[in-house]
Design an enzyme around this catalytic site. Sequence first.
Site, PDB file in Angstrom:
ATOM      1  N   ASP A   1      -7.266  -1.453   3.289  1.00 32.19           N
ATOM      2  CA  ASP A   1      -6.326  -2.514   2.939  1.00 32.19           C
ATOM      3  C   ASP A   1      -6.769  -3.873   3.478  1.00 32.19           C
ATOM      4  O   ASP A   1      -6.231  -4.899   3.069  1.00 32.19           O
ATOM      5  CB  ASP A   1      -4.931  -2.202   3.509  1.00 32.19           C
TER       6      ASP A   1
ATOM      7  N   ASP B   1      -1.832  -0.701   6.025  1.00 28.97           N
ATOM      8  CA  ASP B   1      -2.147  -0.157   7.344  1.00 28.97           C
ATOM      9  C   ASP B   1      -3.601   0.272   7.498  1.00 28.97           C
ATOM     10  O   ASP B   1      -4.073   0.498   8.599  1.00 28.97           O
ATOM     11  CB  ASP B   1      -1.269   1.073   7.620  1.00 28.97           C
TER      12      ASP B   1
ATOM     13  N   ASP C   1       0.872  -1.167   0.000  1.00 35.17           N
ATOM     14  CA  ASP C   1       0.000   0.000   0.000  1.00 35.17           C
ATOM     15  C   ASP C   1       0.918   1.228   0.000  1.00 35.17           C
ATOM     16  O   ASP C   1       2.030   1.160   0.504  1.00 35.17           O
ATOM     17  CB  ASP C   1      -0.869  -0.056   1.269  1.00 35.17           C
TER      18      ASP C   1
HETATM   19  P1  ADP Z   1      -5.026   5.265  -0.450  1.00 38.23           P
HETATM   20  O1  ADP Z   1      -4.984   3.981  -1.201  1.00 38.23           O
HETATM   21  O2  ADP Z   1      -3.829   6.118  -0.793  1.00 38.23           O
HETATM   22  O3  ADP Z   1      -5.197   5.067   1.029  1.00 38.23           O
HETATM   23  P2  ADP Z   1      -7.802   6.292  -0.737  1.00 38.23           P
HETATM   24  O4  ADP Z   1      -8.547   5.191  -1.421  1.00 38.23           O
HETATM   25  O5  ADP Z   1      -8.119   6.551   0.700  1.00 38.23           O
HETATM   26  O6  ADP Z   1      -6.233   6.138  -1.004  1.00 38.23           O
HETATM   27  O7  ADP Z   1      -8.063   7.661  -1.536  1.00 38.23           O
HETATM   28  C1  ADP Z   1      -7.760   7.732  -2.889  1.00 38.23           C
HETATM   29  C2  ADP Z   1      -7.830   9.143  -3.389  1.00 38.23           C
HETATM   30  O8  ADP Z   1      -9.159   9.666  -3.207  1.00 38.23           O
HETATM   31  C3  ADP Z   1      -6.949  10.116  -2.653  1.00 38.23           C
HETATM   32  O9  ADP Z   1      -5.636  10.096  -3.153  1.00 38.23           O
HETATM   33  C4  ADP Z   1      -7.655  11.427  -2.942  1.00 38.23           C
HETATM   34  O10 ADP Z   1      -7.324  11.876  -4.241  1.00 38.23           O
HETATM   35  C5  ADP Z   1      -9.109  11.039  -2.915  1.00 38.23           C
HETATM   36  N1  ADP Z   1      -9.717  11.270  -1.586  1.00 38.23           N
HETATM   37  C6  ADP Z   1     -10.155  10.341  -0.712  1.00 38.23           C
HETATM   38  N2  ADP Z   1     -10.655  10.907   0.397  1.00 38.23           N
HETATM   39  C7  ADP Z   1     -10.530  12.251   0.236  1.00 38.23           C
HETATM   40  C8  ADP Z   1     -10.865  13.402   1.033  1.00 38.23           C
HETATM   41  N3  ADP Z   1     -11.437  13.308   2.239  1.00 38.23           N
HETATM   42  N4  ADP Z   1     -10.570  14.617   0.512  1.00 38.23           N
HETATM   43  C9  ADP Z   1      -9.991  14.747  -0.686  1.00 38.23           C
HETATM   44  N5  ADP Z   1      -9.655  13.711  -1.471  1.00 38.23           N
HETATM   45  C10 ADP Z   1      -9.921  12.480  -1.033  1.00 38.23           C
HETATM   46 MG    MG Z   2      -2.526   3.179   3.715  1.00 37.41          MG
END
Ligand code: ADP
Ligand code: MG
Length: 314
Positions: free
Chosen positions: A263, A259, A38
């Site tokens: 995931d 983490d 991740d």
């Molecule tokens: P990761 O795999 O990096 O944990 P997430 O699935 O949580 O990623 O989020 C993917 C993308 O969605 C982020 O990189 C961002 O672009 C967008 N995103 C998610 N939550 C938010 C939020 N609260 N505010 C702004 N963008 C968000």
């Molecule tokens: Mg992570």
Amino acid sequence: ATPTAVMVATGVGANHGVLIKGGDALERAHKVKYVVFDKTGTLTQGKAAVTTAKVFSEMDLGEFLTLVASAEASSEHPLARAIVDYAYHYHFFGKLPNSKDARTNGKEAKFSGWLLDAFEFSALPGKGVQCFVHGKRVLAGNRKLLTESGVAIPAEVESFVAELEDSAKTGILVAYDNTLVGVLGVADPLKREAAVVIEGLEKMGIQPVIVTGDNWRTARAVAREVGIQDVRAEVLPAGKADVIHSFQKDGSVVAMIGDGINDSPALAAADVGIAIGAGTDIAIEAADYVLMRNSLEDVITAIDLSRKTLARIR
Ligand code: ADP
Ligand code: MG
């Protein structure tokens, strides 16, 4: 492995802060072929901080930051925390913070009466947030969120975002009343040991992979910095387990290390699920191994231990 060998290995693991949940996991890890990482909070420190804020409208910077913070205040996402902290600092100190100052390390920023009322808040996993302020819709998130919501992204905004992403930052696009009003850049530093661990895995004949919900440009920039060739980006939370399954198709043994809550399906789907000790409880529960020292070096320790344990009994 015999019960005694498992007991010995579990003890050695514990001395290194590697928690092993049972003999099956210990056994499977010796023939791992892929380690899927991740990005956020695993390869990176998970200490997101806003580094850039640019307004693309008539709004002034303070109005813009307060608007985005009001939209993000109900989100638990690390990106949202970084934005609220940054806007809070600007509001009360009248200047942009450096990335260290901006951390309130708490939730006080959300409850100080400076935020605008946001109605009908919704979080769109893997995309961003939506709500209504002054009766107008506010969106904050990635390109997908804005495009799917019918908001046009002007060319100058697109190239500004691309530039942020090429330097491994995440660009957050903000729309008010269906018009793009500004962009924020968020940086999350890499863990110091990341590149060395990737190199070590490759020396062991193991292929590293990066999987993330973040966009392709940011993911590629991070992958380049740590030396990973295989990148899977813009994966929605539900899709991370599918990525694991795709590597398992030819019978390969796959480890996943992560983490976050998002995931945990992938950690469960992997032959060897490895959780960062500082991660969420749900991830820790879904994993076979827990790295209590939060160091990626212990991924190597874990696989080594399995190899040695199995070599001894053959
Ligand atoms: P990761 O795999 O990096 O944990 P997430 O699935 O949580 O990623 O989020 C993917 C993308 O969605 C982020 O990189 C961002 O672009 C967008 N995103 C998610 N939550 C938010 C939020 N609260 N505010 C702004 N963008 C968000
Ligand atoms: Mg992570």
